[in-house]
Design an enzyme around this catalytic site. Structure first.
Site, mmCIF file in Angstrom:
data_model
loop_
_atom_site.group_PDB
_atom_site.id
_atom_site.type_symbol
_atom_site.label_atom_id
_atom_site.label_comp_id
_atom_site.label_asym_id
_atom_site.label_seq_id
_atom_site.Cartn_x
_atom_site.Cartn_y
_atom_site.Cartn_z
ATOM 1 N N ASN A 100 -121.842 76.458 -9.001
ATOM 2 C CA ASN A 100 -122.073 75.033 -9.200
ATOM 3 C C ASN A 100 -121.973 74.438 -7.798
ATOM 4 O O ASN A 100 -120.906 74.425 -7.204
ATOM 5 C CB ASN A 100 -121.018 74.447 -10.141
ATOM 6 C CG ASN A 100 -121.329 73.027 -10.547
ATOM 7 O OD1 ASN A 100 -121.201 72.126 -9.732
ATOM 8 N ND2 ASN A 100 -121.703 72.830 -11.793
ATOM 9 N N SER A 101 -123.103 73.986 -7.262
ATOM 10 C CA SER A 101 -123.193 73.668 -5.841
ATOM 11 C C SER A 101 -122.318 72.483 -5.438
ATOM 12 O O SER A 101 -121.915 71.666 -6.275
ATOM 13 C CB SER A 101 -124.643 73.383 -5.451
ATOM 14 O OG SER A 101 -125.444 74.525 -5.618
#
Length: 393
Positions: A100-101
């Site tokens: 999850n950036s």
């Protein structure tokens, strides 16, 4: 935990930080609030470091709910898969393959995408599904298509996106192929780094469409490219920011061992000796590595480090024909070089650095890219397409 830390470990706290930094603009703030990040983070994840690189130890929401939530609402990336799912357990795997950036990067790229009402959007790399949900909130589920190559990631993302109330088109497949059934697209967001913009993606985009993609060179470094599709079918535009993303699976590379270049001989084997005044340190940062990568072809570095703080910079070519080494000793005025093969790899790196220096050390904003999907040609340029960069090797 102090009252301030409690505030920061919350959607409002993260929003305030992102707005203050300029990453989260007011037009994306409603989507941020409507799509909580925590809905797209699994119980077990590995938080990135706020400084430096790498991941911390695993956090399990069931065992450390406060620490888990603090990580979720911090401006850091969160690794959610190792080794394409082959790794299990709470230890670290070999290579992170889904995350999850970092929120500041997520919203900076969404801002660059310039999504307008009614835009048809293609996302390449669904990952955890957070981007897909944010874009669905912005343009409506019927205008949103997202493609994920990993079946398990796709399954989890589908559940998370649907639990959040969205129903975009979610495809399991190779994002490099795009998804022709929903084309043409007005906007394309690539969430994994690519060594080339896939031709099918450009062809499935309408004239005037914007493509935002992390672009990586063989040598190293990376930057976000913002390309606009032209009427002739090409795509061109500037690099807008530094970027470090996991590779799209079809764009990963494997490296031969240094021993394969020496031909069963001891280093320096048949290497020609010389000295250089250019320190390996000068070419080791992210931006110069990216520039060198734009100016060279099929060359990649590796540092062999020693306990006394010195190291050997190895350069190798993808064709396994040439190699070079540069011995870095702290504070030395000159550095010993060995080169072997038809290509003089350190000479190419020196020439690339000299070009960068002679042009005033240009940053990402002055560099750009033109892509011809018919020939597959990727032409980098300085200050505009009329000033293409000449490859050095």
């Amino acid at each position: 935990m102090t009252e301030h830390e409690v505030w920061e470990a919350s959607p409002d706290g993260l929003a305030s930080r992102l707005v203050e930094s300029g990453a989260l603009t007011t037009d994306w703030l409603p989507a941020f609030k409507a799509v909580p990040r925590e809905l797209f983070v699994p119980d077990v994840m590995w938080p990135g470091r706020s400084e430096g690189v790498g991941q911390g130890q695993a956090l399990d929401r069931r065992e450390e709910p406060e620490s888990w939530r603090e990580a979720v609402y911090s401006d850091i990336s969160l690794t959610t898969q190792w080794d394409d799912g082959r790794h299990v357990g709470k230890g670290k795997g070999t290579s992170p393959t889904c995350s999850n950036s970092q929120p500041s990067m997520v919203f900076s790229m969404l801002d660059a995408l310039d999504v307008q009402p009614g835009c048809r959007v293609l996302e390449i790399g669904t990952g955890t599904g957070w981007n897909a949900a944010l874009l669905s909130e912005r343009v409506g589920s019927r205008n949103m298509t997202t493609v994920e190559v990993d079946p398990e990631n796709a399954r989890r993302a589908r559940k998370s996106v649907r639990d959040a109330g969205y129903r975009p088109t979610m495809v399991v497949g190779d994002g490099a192929d795009g998804w022709a059934e929903s084309a043409p697209y007005d906007r394309v967001l690539v969430t994994a780094s690519v060594t080339g913009i896939p031709a099918p993606v450009i062809r499935q985009s309408a004239a005037g469409a914007v493509i935002v993609a992390p672009y990586a060179t063989t040598y190293g470094g990376g930057a976000v490219a913002r390309l606009t599709v032209q009427r002739d079918g090409s795509a061109l535009g500037p690099f807008i920011a530094s970027a470090a993303f996991m590779r799209l699976r079809g764009h990963r590379t494997s490296r031969k061992h240094t021993g394969d270049y020496l031909g069963a001989k001891e280093w320096p084997a048949d290497g020609d000796r010389s000295v250089t005044a250019l320190s390996p340190e000068a070419v080791g940062d992210w931006l110069p590595m990216f520039v060198i990568g734009l100016l060279t072809s099929g060359v990649f570095p590796w540092a062999e480090r020693y306990e006394d703080g010195s190291y050997t910079l190895w350069l190798r070519d993808a064709a396994v024909t040439s190699w070079a080494t540069v011995d870095h000793v702290p504070n030395a005025p000159r550095f010993v070089v060995y080169q072997s093969g038809p290509r003089r790899l350190w000479d190419e790196v020196e020439a690339a650095y000299a070009w960068w220096e002679s042009n005033g050390f240009p940053g990402y904003g002055r560099l750009g890219l033109t892509v011809d999907p018919d020939t597959g040609t990727h032409t980098p340029w300085l200050d505009g397409p009329d000033r293409p960069l000449r490859a050095l090797g």
